[in-house]
Design a protein around this motif. Structure first.
Motif, PDB file in Angstrom:
ATOM      1  N   ILE A   1       6.317  -2.547   5.076  1.00 15.22           N
ATOM      2  CA  ILE A   1       4.857  -2.438   5.129  1.00 15.22           C
ATOM      3  C   ILE A   1       4.207  -3.814   5.242  1.00 15.22           C
ATOM      4  O   ILE A   1       3.183  -3.974   5.915  1.00 15.22           O
ATOM      5  N   ALA A   2       4.806  -4.841   4.630  1.00 16.77           N
ATOM      6  CA  ALA A   2       4.273  -6.201   4.771  1.00 16.77           C
ATOM      7  C   ALA A   2       4.346  -6.662   6.218  1.00 16.77           C
ATOM      8  O   ALA A   2       3.381  -7.217   6.755  1.00 16.77           O
ATOM      9  N   VAL A   3       5.472  -6.398   6.866  1.00 18.37           N
ATOM     10  CA  VAL A   3       5.611  -6.775   8.277  1.00 18.37           C
ATOM     11  C   VAL A   3       4.644  -5.967   9.136  1.00 18.37           C
ATOM     12  O   VAL A   3       3.992  -6.517  10.034  1.00 18.37           O
ATOM     13  N   LEU A   4       4.533  -4.675   8.872  1.00 23.46           N
ATOM     14  CA  LEU A   4       3.596  -3.842   9.639  1.00 23.46           C
ATOM     15  C   LEU A   4       2.153  -4.283   9.429  1.00 23.46           C
ATOM     16  O   LEU A   4       1.337  -4.184  10.341  1.00 23.46           O
ATOM     17  N   SER A   5       1.829  -4.780   8.230  1.00 23.62           N
ATOM     18  CA  SER A   5       0.474  -5.293   7.969  1.00 23.62           C
ATOM     19  C   SER A   5       0.176  -6.524   8.800  1.00 23.62           C
ATOM     20  O   SER A   5      -0.972  -6.749   9.188  1.00 23.62           O
TER      21      SER A   5
END
Length: 187
Positions: free
Chosen positions: A33-37
């Motif tokens: 989710i951090a990368v997708l953010s």
């Protein structure tokens, strides 16, 4: 093996692999989710331009539920209170964030700042009271939570994607601390 481990850690000695797998899952989901953010910050979820906040808040909610289950399975009052306090806190904040995403970062700033600072301070205070093996991972996790909370507080990047990124990084590092703790107890 349990005779030289503090009573707060008895629950970890009975199921170290459970905590290790749960920690690895937290690392994976939080990192994803951090990368997708970062890659896709302007995604529409639940009809709002709230970045990945609804998804990560559901993850925080689930982490809180698991901590409450750990509290009910704890053998000591300290383990029960530690896990129940943190679990209820995660559930309440996760629930509030899921249902208060209206596309405005300002509405969530104070709630997320309070959550991140409280989590970080709580972890560091706990380390001064509880004697756990390899406390450096928990201290690093607490410091990262405090730094990210302060960054949100001063509106460094005032946007929804940074709030989602911060919560994701916090979940990832909490998973890392759980893996390190269960690995050190497993040895």
């Amino acid at each position: 093996m349990t005779s030289n481990i503090n009573s707060e850690l008895i629950q970890f000695t009975s199921r170290p692999n459970w905590f290790k797998y749960r920690g690895k899952t937290m690392i994976f989901i939080g990192s994803l989710i951090a990368v997708l953010s970062l890659v896709s910050p302007d995604v529409y979820i639940m009809g709002e331009s709230a970045s990945w906040i609804p998804v990560i808040s559901i993850v925080v909610l689930i982490v809180g539920i698991f901590r409450c289950i750990d509290a009910l399975a704890a053998d000591t009052a300290q383990g029960f209170l530690y896990n129940m306090q943190g679990g209820v806190f995660d559930i309440v904040v996760g629930f509030l964030v899921v249902f208060s995403t209206d596309g405005e970062a300002n509405n969530l700033n104070l709630l997320i700042v309070g959550y991140m600072l409280t989590q970080g301070i709580y972890r560091n205070i706990l380390l001064s009271v509880a004697k756990i093996p390899n406390p450096l991972s928990n201290r690093i996790t607490g410091i990262i939570s405090i730094i990210l909370g302060i960054m949100i507080w001063i509106d460094w990047p005032a946007s929804m994607w940074f709030i989602a990124f911060s919560l994701s990084v916090d979940i990832s590092f909490r998973g890392w601390a759980l893996v390190v703790l269960s690995s050190s107890i497993n040895k």
